[in-house]
Scaffold this active site. Structure first.
Site, PDB file in Angstrom:
ATOM      1  N   GLY A   1       0.837  -1.186   0.000  1.00 49.90           N
ATOM      2  CA  GLY A   1       0.000   0.000   0.000  1.00 49.90           C
ATOM      3  C   GLY A   1       0.870   1.233   0.000  1.00 49.90           C
ATOM      4  O   GLY A   1       1.941   1.246  -0.598  1.00 49.90           O
ATOM      5  N   CYS A   2       0.445   2.255   0.698  1.00 45.52           N
ATOM      6  CA  CYS A   2       1.197   3.508   0.761  1.00 45.52           C
ATOM      7  C   CYS A   2       2.582   3.259   1.331  1.00 45.52           C
ATOM      8  O   CYS A   2       2.734   2.653   2.388  1.00 45.52           O
ATOM      9  CB  CYS A   2       0.447   4.507   1.632  1.00 45.52           C
ATOM     10  SG  CYS A   2       1.337   6.046   1.878  1.00 45.52           S
ATOM     11  N   PHE A   3       3.600   3.739   0.641  1.00 47.27           N
ATOM     12  CA  PHE A   3       4.966   3.479   1.106  1.00 47.27           C
ATOM     13  C   PHE A   3       5.298   4.190   2.407  1.00 47.27           C
ATOM     14  O   PHE A   3       6.218   3.809   3.098  1.00 47.27           O
ATOM     15  CB  PHE A   3       6.021   3.745   0.042  1.00 47.27           C
ATOM     16  CG  PHE A   3       5.908   5.004  -0.779  1.00 47.27           C
ATOM     17  CD1 PHE A   3       5.522   6.219  -0.248  1.00 47.27           C
ATOM     18  CD2 PHE A   3       6.238   4.955  -2.127  1.00 47.27           C
ATOM     19  CE1 PHE A   3       5.449   7.368  -1.021  1.00 47.27           C
ATOM     20  CE2 PHE A   3       6.179   6.093  -2.919  1.00 47.27           C
ATOM     21  CZ  PHE A   3       5.775   7.309  -2.359  1.00 47.27           C
TER      22      PHE A   3
END
Length: 186
Positions: A17-19
Site C-alpha cells: 500500500g502507501c509506502f
C-alpha cells in the site's frame, strides 16, 4: 579469536500500500540497514508521484529494504510484511485504492523467490487470513525508481500529519507489539 564475517546485505522490494506506512515500520526493524520509498515494475521511466497515483504507469508504491541476513533473515522480513498490511485485497490498502497500492513482493534473486513462495504457501495452508486468498503479486524486480525526496522518511518528518497519525502510527504500533523482539534498539 577471529570474527566471523557477516553475510552480505540483501535487498528486497515490498509493496504494502502507501509506502509511508511500510517505510515507517521497516525503519524500526532490527537488522534492516536501509529503507527507501520508490516505485517498481511499471513501464514509465522516472515516474513522478502524480503519474503513479494516476494508476496508469503500472508501478506499485514500494519500499526497497536492505537488510543484514546475519541479524534478520528474509522469512522474518516477510512475516513482518504480512502482519502490517492486508495481502488479501487487490489494488487496495484501506482507503488507498488503485493498482499502485497493490500488495507486491519483488525479488532480486532466485533464492529470494523460492523463500517468498514458501512463506506464502505456508500462510495459505494455515489459512492465515481466514481462508481468504493472498493476492500479493510475486515477481522478480524489473524496474525500480526512488520516490521524490519529500516522500523519504515521511513519518519521521511528519508524525502529526493526519494520515500519519491515523493510518501510519497504528501500523507502527502493531509492529512494535507483535514483533517486540525485532524492534531496533538504537
Amino acid at each position: 579469536m577471529s570474527e566471523i564475517p557477516s553475510a552480505s546485505p540483501q535487498t528486497i522490494v515490498l509493496g504494502g500500500g502507501c509506502f509511508w506506512c511500510t517505510e515507517a515500520v521497516f525503519d524500526r526493524v532490527e537488522g534492516v540497514l536501509d529503507v527507501e520509498s520508490g516505485y517498481a515494475n511499471g513501464h514509465v521511466d522516472h515516474p513522478t508521484y502524480e503519474q503513479v497515483c494516476s494508476g496508469t504507469t503500472g508501478h506499485a508504491e514500494v519500499i526497497k529494504v536492505q537488510f543484514d541476513p546475519a541479524v534478520i533473515d528474509l522469512r522474518e522480513i516477510l512475516h513482518i510484511f504480512f502482519v502490517v498490511h492486508d495481502p488479501t485485497t487487490p489494488d487496495r490498502q484501506g482507503n488507498d485504492v488503485g493498482p499502485q497500492y497493490r500488495s507486491a513482493i519483488y525479488t532480486t534473486d532466485d533464492a529470494q523467490m523460492a523463500t517468498v513462495r514458501e512463506v506464502v504457501a505456508e500462510l495459505a495452508s494455515h489459512q492465515a487470513y481466514g481462508g481468504v486468498p493472498i493476492v500479493t503479486e510475486i515477481a522478480p524486480l524489473q524496474r525500480y525508481w526512488p520516490a521524490e525526496a519529500y516522500h523519504q522518511e515521511y513519518f519521521v518528518n511528519h508524525p502529526n500529519q493526519g494520515y500519519c497519525a491515523f493510518v501510519v502510527a497504528p501500523k507502527v504500533e502493531k509492529f512494535r507489539k507483535t514483533f517486540a523482539d525485532r524492534v531496533r534498539k538504537d
